[in-house]
Design a protein around this motif. Structure first.
Motif, PDB file in Angstrom:
ATOM      1  N   PRO E  97       0.664  -1.094   0.133  1.00 51.02           N
ATOM      2  CA  PRO E  97       0.027  -0.169   0.070  1.00 51.02           C
ATOM      3  C   PRO E  97       0.801   1.317  -0.088  1.00 51.02           C
ATOM      4  CG  PRO E  97       0.164  -0.870   2.248  1.00 51.02           C
ATOM      5  CD  PRO E  97       0.863  -1.796   1.162  1.00 51.02           C
ATOM      6  N   LEU E  98       0.463   2.226  -0.646  1.00 53.69           N
ATOM      7  CA  LEU E  98       1.155   3.608  -0.805  1.00 53.69           C
ATOM      8  C   LEU E  98       0.273   4.539   0.036  1.00 53.69           C
ATOM      9  CD1 LEU E  98       2.425   3.719  -4.634  1.00 53.69           C
ATOM     10  CD2 LEU E  98       3.407   2.664  -2.549  1.00 53.69           C
ATOM     11  N   ALA E  99       0.637   5.714  -0.158  1.00 53.52           N
ATOM     12  CA  ALA E  99       0.214   6.976   0.974  1.00 53.52           C
ATOM     13  C   ALA E  99      -1.440   6.950   0.574  1.00 53.52           C
ATOM     14  CB  ALA E  99       0.878   8.099   0.670  1.00 53.52           C
ATOM     15  N   TYR E 100      -1.935   6.508  -0.700  1.00 47.99           N
ATOM     16  CA  TYR E 100      -3.130   6.873  -1.073  1.00 47.99           C
ATOM     17  C   TYR E 100      -3.860   5.611  -1.752  1.00 47.99           C
ATOM     18  CZ  TYR E 100      -1.450  11.725  -0.945  1.00 47.99           C
ATOM     19  OH  TYR E 100      -0.884  12.788  -0.418  1.00 47.99           O
ATOM     20  N   LEU E 101      -5.140   5.857  -1.649  1.00 50.49           N
ATOM     21  CA  LEU E 101      -5.835   4.708  -2.385  1.00 50.49           C
ATOM     22  C   LEU E 101      -5.601   3.074  -1.550  1.00 50.49           C
ATOM     23  CD1 LEU E 101      -5.316   5.265  -5.939  1.00 50.49           C
ATOM     24  CD2 LEU E 101      -6.894   6.111  -4.535  1.00 50.49           C
ATOM     25  N   ASP E 102      -5.190   3.154  -0.430  1.00 48.29           N
ATOM     26  CA  ASP E 102      -4.999   1.914   0.439  1.00 48.29           C
ATOM     27  C   ASP E 102      -4.793   0.643  -0.175  1.00 48.29           C
ATOM     28  OD1 ASP E 102      -5.639   2.948   2.892  1.00 48.29           O
ATOM     29  OD2 ASP E 102      -7.606   2.002   2.966  1.00 48.29           O
ATOM     30  N   GLY E 103      -3.862   0.588  -1.333  1.00 50.81           N
ATOM     31  CA  GLY E 103      -3.312  -0.649  -1.866  1.00 50.81           C
ATOM     32  C   GLY E 103      -4.250  -1.000  -2.873  1.00 50.81           C
ATOM     33  N   MET E 104      -5.356  -0.596  -3.079  1.00 51.53           N
ATOM     34  CA  MET E 104      -6.345  -1.073  -4.072  1.00 51.53           C
ATOM     35  C   MET E 104      -5.771  -0.842  -5.610  1.00 51.53           C
ATOM     36  SD  MET E 104      -9.147  -2.425  -4.711  1.00 51.53           S
ATOM     37  CE  MET E 104     -10.339  -2.074  -3.317  1.00 51.53           C
TER      38      MET E 104
ATOM     39  N   PRO G  90      -0.028  20.710 -25.063  1.00 53.35           N
ATOM     40  CA  PRO G  90      -0.482  19.516 -24.218  1.00 53.35           C
ATOM     41  C   PRO G  90      -0.519  20.159 -22.715  1.00 53.35           C
ATOM     42  CG  PRO G  90       1.889  19.765 -25.103  1.00 53.35           C
ATOM     43  CD  PRO G  90       1.305  20.663 -25.704  1.00 53.35           C
ATOM     44  N   VAL G  91      -1.506  19.613 -22.021  1.00 52.32           N
ATOM     45  CA  VAL G  91      -1.689  19.999 -20.802  1.00 52.32           C
ATOM     46  C   VAL G  91      -1.519  18.627 -19.674  1.00 52.32           C
ATOM     47  CG1 VAL G  91      -3.348  20.803 -19.044  1.00 52.32           C
ATOM     48  CG2 VAL G  91      -3.267  21.692 -21.410  1.00 52.32           C
ATOM     49  N   VAL G  92      -0.590  18.790 -18.644  1.00 55.09           N
ATOM     50  CA  VAL G  92      -0.418  17.585 -18.100  1.00 55.09           C
ATOM     51  C   VAL G  92      -1.354  17.963 -16.708  1.00 55.09           C
ATOM     52  CG1 VAL G  92       1.227  16.345 -16.606  1.00 55.09           C
ATOM     53  CG2 VAL G  92       1.788  17.368 -18.669  1.00 55.09           C
ATOM     54  N   GLY G  93      -2.167  17.078 -16.319  1.00 57.62           N
ATOM     55  CA  GLY G  93      -2.963  17.120 -15.055  1.00 57.62           C
ATOM     56  C   GLY G  93      -2.364  16.396 -13.807  1.00 57.62           C
ATOM     57  N   VAL G  94      -2.453  17.015 -12.815  1.00 59.13           N
ATOM     58  CA  VAL G  94      -1.921  16.258 -11.408  1.00 59.13           C
ATOM     59  C   VAL G  94      -3.134  16.352 -10.371  1.00 59.13           C
ATOM     60  CG1 VAL G  94      -0.329  16.322  -9.392  1.00 59.13           C
ATOM     61  CG2 VAL G  94       0.420  17.241 -11.821  1.00 59.13           C
ATOM     62  N   PRO G  95      -3.639  15.088 -10.126  1.00 56.89           N
ATOM     63  CA  PRO G  95      -4.784  14.868  -9.130  1.00 56.89           C
ATOM     64  C   PRO G  95      -4.171  15.308  -7.749  1.00 56.89           C
ATOM     65  CG  PRO G  95      -4.746  12.988 -10.605  1.00 56.89           C
ATOM     66  CD  PRO G  95      -3.379  13.822 -10.803  1.00 56.89           C
ATOM     67  N   VAL G  96      -4.607  16.315  -7.092  1.00 55.28           N
ATOM     68  CA  VAL G  96      -4.223  16.614  -5.891  1.00 55.28           C
ATOM     69  C   VAL G  96      -5.002  15.767  -4.756  1.00 55.28           C
ATOM     70  CG1 VAL G  96      -3.706  18.435  -4.267  1.00 55.28           C
ATOM     71  CG2 VAL G  96      -3.249  18.598  -6.380  1.00 55.28           C
ATOM     72  N   PRO G  97      -4.737  15.249  -4.072  1.00 56.18           N
ATOM     73  CA  PRO G  97      -5.492  14.509  -2.926  1.00 56.18           C
ATOM     74  C   PRO G  97      -5.918  15.439  -1.931  1.00 56.18           C
ATOM     75  CG  PRO G  97      -3.279  13.846  -2.539  1.00 56.18           C
ATOM     76  CD  PRO G  97      -3.214  14.793  -3.623  1.00 56.18           C
ATOM     77  N   LEU G  98      -7.216  15.447  -1.526  1.00 55.63           N
ATOM     78  CA  LEU G  98      -7.921  16.347  -0.670  1.00 55.63           C
ATOM     79  C   LEU G  98      -8.187  15.303   0.561  1.00 55.63           C
ATOM     80  CD1 LEU G  98     -10.520  18.298  -2.617  1.00 55.63           C
ATOM     81  CD2 LEU G  98      -8.071  18.729  -2.347  1.00 55.63           C
ATOM     82  N   ALA G  99      -8.857  15.943   1.450  1.00 56.77           N
ATOM     83  CA  ALA G  99      -8.810  15.232   2.965  1.00 56.77           C
ATOM     84  C   ALA G  99      -9.642  13.919   2.982  1.00 56.77           C
ATOM     85  CB  ALA G  99      -9.587  16.119   4.059  1.00 56.77           C
ATOM     86  N   TYR G 100     -10.617  13.803   2.151  1.00 56.93           N
ATOM     87  CA  TYR G 100     -11.403  12.647   2.049  1.00 56.93           C
ATOM     88  C   TYR G 100     -11.248  12.017   0.588  1.00 56.93           C
ATOM     89  CZ  TYR G 100     -13.427  14.884   5.760  1.00 56.93           C
ATOM     90  OH  TYR G 100     -13.523  15.423   7.051  1.00 56.93           O
ATOM     91  N   LEU G 101     -11.350  10.622   0.374  1.00 55.47           N
ATOM     92  CA  LEU G 101     -11.512  10.079  -0.928  1.00 55.47           C
ATOM     93  C   LEU G 101     -10.339   9.827  -1.779  1.00 55.47           C
ATOM     94  CD1 LEU G 101     -14.827  11.490  -2.450  1.00 55.47           C
ATOM     95  CD2 LEU G 101     -14.598   9.342  -0.991  1.00 55.47           C
TER      96      LEU G 101
END
Lengths: 180, 180, 180, 180, 180, 180, 180, 180
Positions: E97-104, G90-101
């Motif tokens: 598992p990494l920091a996000y997504l719980d290893g899914m 070309p646009v590179v997108g970085v998903p930034v994790p928030l507090a949930y999900l």
């Protein structure tokens, strides 16, 4: 009391979507508004294919007399959130399901808006409820329309009662199966 | 020993659902009860379309002689949890799958109840198991019914053995494929 | 009316779990039973580490006087379902969350039982509700216990009212912040 | 070098599943074993419908000469893990997809085993790979079989090259579409 | 009977991982092997940072005397599958598992291999079970080692019994809480 | 133009939640309303612990002068949907995240309402946006309030510009790192 | 060969994000560019808080000499897709994790773009890879830069080898643990 | 200005996939390149079935004159990431959906690459956007091609306007339905 839509009424609700392929889902919003006699308009406004027109649509909406915007989009569904960014009107977002992921991408792209810019999100494919939500919003300051919503809710109850008759009859008709 | 359902028996189990469209899924609960001769009733009771009747149904259930309520619902599936809030009876919840999300929304809406108000949740679409769980609940204090459940479980074993015959025959008939 | 648990009462409910590490979650089931004076037992019964004892536990449960089994497990949570396969008693399953996946694996492993063998599943980590569900099951044929459940539900309402006081006071105290 | 399966060979691999409805998925495991001439057996062994026989099957497997067990199951898929609990043999688990949830429940129920009792899990519906994994396990101490696996892998490469010819031909034939 | 690992034994199991940051998870595989006296090696072999060495490692593994490869990886976890593509040995994959997504993400990247190239996948973070699975694989043709696995499984049962003592004591000590 | 809330104003917006433990999340809705000078009330109204009071709250809301209800709930989050069933007012639902599942259960339980009864859902934990959505709804027929919303949106832009200054300064200050 | 960034170089890559709170994640993109001596700029450009400036930024990007845009955003992450709608770059997108999900919402909102308007999406929180992808894009037509990327990849291999030394040393030092 | 593909042009973009069964999805990438007159090649290159050829393909790509690689793969989709590990070129990954899991496994296996080795990931099944992204990458240093991309974006806008006509006509034709 508000009557049926007439072609000369100025639209109070704008229904927009990213493509005409969304119309089979989104027309249910229009039908709900028609049931309550709310004048509305429907159009394709694509965040990704006509971004400046999309922003213009949002900016002009209040000035043109719209009170609510309903926006449907699928996948990376940016249309509802971008409209909410450029209008002070309440924006109702409808997650349209695409061929994969069952609309979960559309739902999260619409509902997870950052603080400051809300989108009133309904269920995946829930365009009818988007229309009904627009009616409730308009009815919040319109007693006659609110009264119609109360009667509509009563009609839902009556329809549910009728459905119960179906189930009671079918359940009663099921012959007992016994033994093993 | 309890016999088959008769139309004059007072129902022990109530099967309710939000719409008659849930009946094709929920009838499997009724069939399971019939196999055990448990008198039951089935009806449409909608949390969202007839909320007061729903609450009245839950409140009156124990007094009318019901011992278990089975409630099926899909999407934002509030019916099982709301009934559990107004009755002291055990409530069995059946997540009915809708067109999208494979019933995951229904499952979470039913099973994730707050402390204080439990719902006994079964699998997505698992109405037959809901009926069997109701039987087990009634059998917990009814030795004759419990004995029937034991025999039912034996019949499951026998059916599984018969299925093994099918697989053994098909597996044996598969001609060896060799080489590449 | 049933009184508090005494060490000489024969247990009516068995609480089992795969490891003592589940006890901090599962003790809430025991506490709920104690609040209703239901005699119970608690033990480690591991489907994977002592499978034969697990099956024996399930087989003997009804004969020993148990009426309900509560089983908690995490990950590939097989304990509730395996017990349900070998007892005619109602089995309540508690998905225990592990370090990863937030209990979603535990929930699906417990709730998605095949037709024929139901498990009454409660929320992730919902051991207190498992205990309360056992009480409702026992109360289905015990009017005095059912009456206590009704009073317990009233106590929930009163506690909720008290919490409302907290919110009303805090909300009222929030000084209006104006301007931007 | 090992030849094709003969009806007189003692099985080295047992393929089991919870129901004959799993056979259309699981037969691909049998076919893979046949391609390598590995004697095997196939049967229905249900964790939930015949738990004691399931445990007996696992306990006797090594003594009967089996070296690997392949177990397929869907939903709350307990069969692979329960067999792994009662045999020292390697157990390969195949998540069988059911009507809902796309096999995600089956996968998590099989793969998320607690420390001490491993199940070698393959892809959702991946019965062919389960058979090939059994071959690799047997080949770990059988140089001739390992050599056949090497040649099988070469055949995969050759098949992939042949598929490339298809794509190259189709891609070349696509007439350029120009202008907008 | 096989004794403890000696530094002069030729490794039978190779434990590889993409980075030394995986070692805190993967060392549990090494410890399991040591408990069974299986000689092994551990190294960093990165599919993405040293692809040719990774392929060489897989190709040479059988010739160097390895019988099983255990590979741990996180995120887009390609190491186990790529090694399985270049060796005929059984490859056990550990989703780290990494920091996000719980290893899914790690789990799906490892387990969802295409037909032809299996990876024996264990639980998220399940390195100990990867070691135990390697022992079972080696024991499939080694009666003495298989006998040790049987005794290991007995030790699991005994440990579970001891844990039951803890729960029984704590449960018994919980003073009944009554009334509300 | 509407001014700050005064204790003598009749509330236009009702903020309700299932427990006082939701207040730390939900107070952000109250604060947003205060910034716009919208009189509001806040209370605990639990669908599961005080169902009749909950229904009464919804039924009386419009009559008491409320125009919008904001309801926060977590897990099997029934409060927003049940209120929407008994009031013609627009109901804004806030999915409150619980200890597990990151609010995904709360979100689906709130947003996936059946046709006929919409809930205007905002992001997980998005109480501030719930307040702002209520403002937009009230402003739909209140030009002065709509003008304040426009100015609020301008203030968001200005704040974003200020944040850009921070990033530009920090990015500029990062000394070039070269070589490897 | 390209040297380190100088304050007088015209930026080739624009790094933008919705808020300064994204900078701790996004600075890794800047650092990667600096390692390759690519002149760049970084700024806050918010799709929701300054939509017109966002569109202007995208429209002017190519004309100002930018060749690649890197955009990071979280939740309903509209910035990368909206920029891609208004620029041919070309646009590179970085998903930034928030507090949930765990960034799953950010990932889906960025990657699931409709046909016609692509965003080159990297891993959740993968800003360093966004920078490296920008380098690869620029290097596609710059042999000297491509040569540097090849050497960078060699340095990754060397670092992986060094990490192997750590694991080999720690693995060797683990004293065999035997018996149970 | 670049014209249509000619059979004598040296390919600038390589389109590869694990099997010819991916071609119905991946051909949309080829078609997009053809619309812009970009010479390309298409082939089967399987990470799992021909790993050495896959690595050779990646290593030789830049030397053969390719500037971008587009790689499609499903399930444990290792092809894009492995190619990115052996080439300095930008690699565009297309998650191909398989029979189960809706491409979520493919998406995570492709996008969640570790730091150092980026893959430019597009939507599930988004091969057309992969082709368009390759065009943008090539156009980053090719003003004439960039100008064509600008015109292509204009054509998208015009097509969206035309779709709006469809919706406006259908919406207008819907006769008002009133009453309930």
């Amino acid at each position: 009391m508000s009557g049926p839509t007439s072609s000369t009424d100025r639209p109070r609700v704008g229904i927009v979507m990213g493509s005409d392929s969304d119309w089979p889902v989104m027309r249910a919003a229009a039908e709900a508004l028609e049931e309550f006699g709310i004048a509305h308009e429907a159009d394709v406004v694509s965040a990704h294919r006509m971004p400046q027109e999309m922003i213009d649509y949002g900016r002009d909406a209040a000035g043109r007399g719209l009170s609510v915007i309903i926006a449907g989009a699928g996948g990376a569904a940016h249309l509802p959130g971008m409209l909410a960014a450029v209008t002070p009107l309440p924006v109702v977002g409808v997650p349209v399901p695409l061929a994969y992921l069952d609309g979960m991408d559309s739902l999260l792209s619409i509902v997870q808006m950052p603080a400051g810019v809300p989108v009133a999100t309904v269920a995946v494919g829930g365009a009818r409820n988007a229309g009904l939500l627009a009616v409730r919003i308009l009815a919040a300051t319109d007693p006659a329309l609110q009264e119609r919503m109360v009667r509509f809710q009563e009609s839902l109850r009556e329809a549910a009662h009728a459905k119960g008759e179906v189930v009671r009859r079918e359940a009663g008709g099921a012959a007992p199966r016994v033994g093993f």
